[in-house]
Motif scaffolding. Structure first.
Motif, PDB file in Angstrom:
ATOM      1  N   ARG A 371       0.831  -1.207   0.000  1.00 13.61           N
ATOM      2  CA  ARG A 371       0.000   0.000   0.000  1.00 13.61           C
ATOM      3  C   ARG A 371       0.861   1.251   0.000  1.00 13.61           C
ATOM      4  N   ARG A 375       1.490   4.250  -2.797  1.00 13.11           N
ATOM      5  CA  ARG A 375       1.319   5.669  -2.469  1.00 13.11           C
ATOM      6  C   ARG A 375       2.549   6.472  -2.905  1.00 13.11           C
ATOM      7  N   ASP A 453      -7.619   5.799   1.946  1.00 11.16           N
ATOM      8  CA  ASP A 453      -7.708   5.607   0.497  1.00 11.16           C
ATOM      9  C   ASP A 453      -8.711   6.576  -0.123  1.00 11.16           C
TER      10      ASP A 453
END
Length: 468
Positions: A371, A375, A453
Motif C-alpha cells: 500500500r 502511495r 484511500d
C-alpha cells in the motif's frame, strides 16, 4: 433546602423537596430531574412497585406521581414499554441569555504531516481474533497488578523471534524491556545516561524536536551531526558525547540510509569511547526498492540499544514499544522504570503476542508495504507530471514519508500555499537542529501514510496545486 431520596435501580439521584408531602415531593423531584436533563429523554424508570420498595413508601404514592407527570407530558407510559422520560425540548429560562453561536473550528481538510500510518487500514478483524485467543489463554495473573517491569514474557518471546528473523536483531527475551512507545523508552534511557553521568548526546542534524526537547528536560545537551546522502556523518563523533541517537535504516526526515562505512564507524566509536548507540528503527520494516537493511544492533549488541514500536506498523494508539538492551544494562533500565510495569495493558501485550505468533503481523506488514509503495509511486508520478519549476523526490524508497526538494527560498511559500489549499504539510526547516551551521535545505517532508484511500486522491491534488 432539599435532602436526598435513596438512589434507586436506575442509578439516578433524586432531590427530595423539604416540607412537601411524599407524593408531592416525589413528583417535584422527578419533574425537576427531567427538566434539568439529569433524567435524559428516553430513560426508562423503575416500575412503581420497585421504586416504592427502594424508597420505602407506598406503591400508590409512586403510581400517583407517575400519573401526574404523564398527564403533564414529562413522562410517557405504554403497555410493554414501561414508564419513560418523554422526548421534549427543555424549557428555556426566561432570564437566560441566548447562547452565542460560533463557527465550529476544525483543522485542515487534508494532511500530509509525517509520522502517522494509515489508521483506516488497522487490521480490526485479525486483531479481534488475536484478542479472543489471548483472552481465552490468558493466565489469571494477567488480570492482576503487573509485577514484571520488563513486560509480559509472552510478548517478549514473540518479539525476540520476530526481531531476530525480520530485523537481524540479537534479541533474547530477558534483554527486551517493553515500554509505552519511543518517547517513553527514550525517557528511560535518558535516566540511565544521567545516572552514568553522561552530559551530552549526539543527534542527527535534522530530526524531531521533541526528542531533543525530552533529552534537554532530562539534563542532557544535544550536539548535531552533519547529514548528507550517506546519512549522519559519524566521523564527527567525539569522546565528549556519551551516546548518539540515530535512525540508520531510514533517516528522519531526510530519508537516507546510513552507509555501511558509517555504520561501522559509529560502532568503532562506541567501542573506543565506551559510548552508547541508541537506534531508532521507527519504520525499518518498510523498504520498497530492495530487501530491508538489517538493524545496526546486529553489528554490536553490547553497544547498541535497539528501539522499536507498533506505532508505524500498526497504530500509535496501541502505546506499545520495546527496547533490546545490552545484557549489562538491563538492571539499570529497570531501576529507572521502577518495580512495576505501568505501561501498556497486559491484555494488549498478550494480544500483540498472539497477533505476531499467528503470522498476522507479517501479513499485515506485507500488505501495508504494498500500500505505501503504491502511495509513494503515485506521489512521485504526480509531482513529475506537473508543470512549473522541477521538484525532485529524494531519499530511498522506504518508510511512510518522502522528501520533495524545492527551489532555494521556496519552502515557506509552498507551506503557506498548501495551507490555502486546506492541506497541512511540514517543511524541512522545522526539523533542523538549532546548532546546525549554514543555510538549510528547502524541501517538504511529505507523510503519505496517513490519508485514507478515500482521501488520498484529493490530498495529492492539493499538494500538486501548492507546488511552485
Amino acid at each position: 433546602m432539599t435532602d436526598s431520596w435513596a438512589t434507586f435501580g436506575a442509578d439516578l439521584h433524586l432531590d427530595r423537596v423539604a416540607g412537601r408531602g411524599l407524593r408531592a415531593g416525589l413528583t417535584e423531584a422527578l419533574r425537576e430531574a427531567a427538566r434539568s436533563g439529569r433524567l435524559a429523554a428516553g430513560t426508562r424508570l423503575p416500575s412503581s412497585r420497585s421504586l416504592a420498595a427502594d424508597l420505602g413508601i407506598a406503591r400508590n404514592t409512586v403510581a400517583e406521581a407517575y400519573a401526574e407527570l404523564v398527564a403533564e407530558g414529562w413522562l410517557t407510559a405504554r403497555q410493554g414499554s414501561g414508564t419513560r422520560v418523554a422526548e421534549r425540548a427543555r424549557p428555556r429560562r426566561a432570564d437566560a441569555a441566548a447562547p452565542v453561536r460560533r463557527p465550529a473550528r476544525r483543522g485542515p481538510a487534508y494532511s500530509l504531516v509525517p509520522g502517522t500510518p494509515d489508521l483506516a487500514a488497522f487490521p480490526r478483524a485479525a486483531w479481534l481474533s488475536a484478542a479472543r485467543r489471548a483472552l481465552t489463554a490468558a493466565p489469571n495473573d494477567a488480570f492482576g497488578y503487573a509485577v514484571e517491569a520488563r513486560g509480559r514474557i509472552e510478548l517478549r518471546e514473540a518479539l525476540a523471534g520476530y526481531l531476530t528473523r525480520a530485523r537481524g536483531v540479537y534479541a533474547d527475551p530477558a534483554r527486551i524491556v517493553l515500554c509505552a512507545g519511543f518517547l517513553h523508552g527514550l525517557t528511560l534511557l535518558a535516566g540511565v545516561l544521567r545516572a552514568r553521568r553522561v552530559r551530552e548526546v549526539a543527534v542527527e542534524g535534522y530530526g524531531l524536536h521533541f526528542h531533543r526537547d525530552l533529552l534537554a528536560r532530562e539534563g542532557l545537551r544535544t550536539r548535531p551531526l552533519g547529514l548528507d546522502g550517506e546519512g549522519a556523518r559519524t566521523g564527527e563523533l567525539t569522546a565528549g558525547s556519551g551516546a548518539v541517537l540515530l535512525t540508520p535504516a531510514h533517516q528522519f526526515p531526510t530519508g537516507v540510509a546510513l552507509a555501511p562505512a558509517r555504520r561501522a564507524a559509529v560502532v568503532d566509536w562506541a567501542r573506543t569511547t565506551g559510548g552508547l548507540i541508541l537506534e531508532d528503527d521507527y519504520d525499518g520494516e518498510f523498504r520498497y526498492d530492495r530487501q530491508a537493511v538489517g538493524a545496526l544492533q546486529g553489528l554490536d549488541p553490547e553497544r547498541v540499544v535497539y528501539l522499536g514500536t507498533a506505532s508505524k506498523s500498526l497504530a500509535p494508539g496501541l502505546r506499545i514499544g520495546w527496547m533490546v538492551v545490552p545484557p549489562g544494562m538491563v538492571e539499570e533500565v529497570l531501576a529507572v522504570k521502577g518495580a512495576t510495569d505501568w505501561t501498556s495493558s497486559a491484555l494488549e501485550q498478550l494480544t500483540l503476542a498472539a497477533f505476531i505468533e499467528s503470522g498476522a503481523y507479517d501479513r499485515h506488514v506485507r500488505g501495508m508495504r504494498l500500500r505505501y509503495r503504491r502511495r509513494r509511486d503515485e506521489l512521485v508520478a504526480a509531482v513529475g507530471e506537473r508543470a512549473g519549476v522541477p521538484v525532485g523526490v529524494s531519499g530511498i524508497a522506504a518508510g511512510l514519508h518522502a522528501v520533495l526538494e524545492l527551489p532555494v527560498g521556496a519552502e515557506r511559500a509552498v507551506v503557506q500555499a498548501a495551507a490555502w489549499h486546506d492541506l497541512a504539510v511540514h517543511g524541512m526547516g522545522m526539523f533542523r537542529h538549532p546548532g546546525v551551521v549554514g543555510r538549510g535545505r528547502d524541501a517538504l517532508v511529505v507523510g503519505y501514510g496517513g490519508p485514507s484511500d478515500s482521501a488520498w486522491g484529493a490530498t495529492l491534488a492539493a499538494l500538486v496545486a501548492a507546488l511552485p
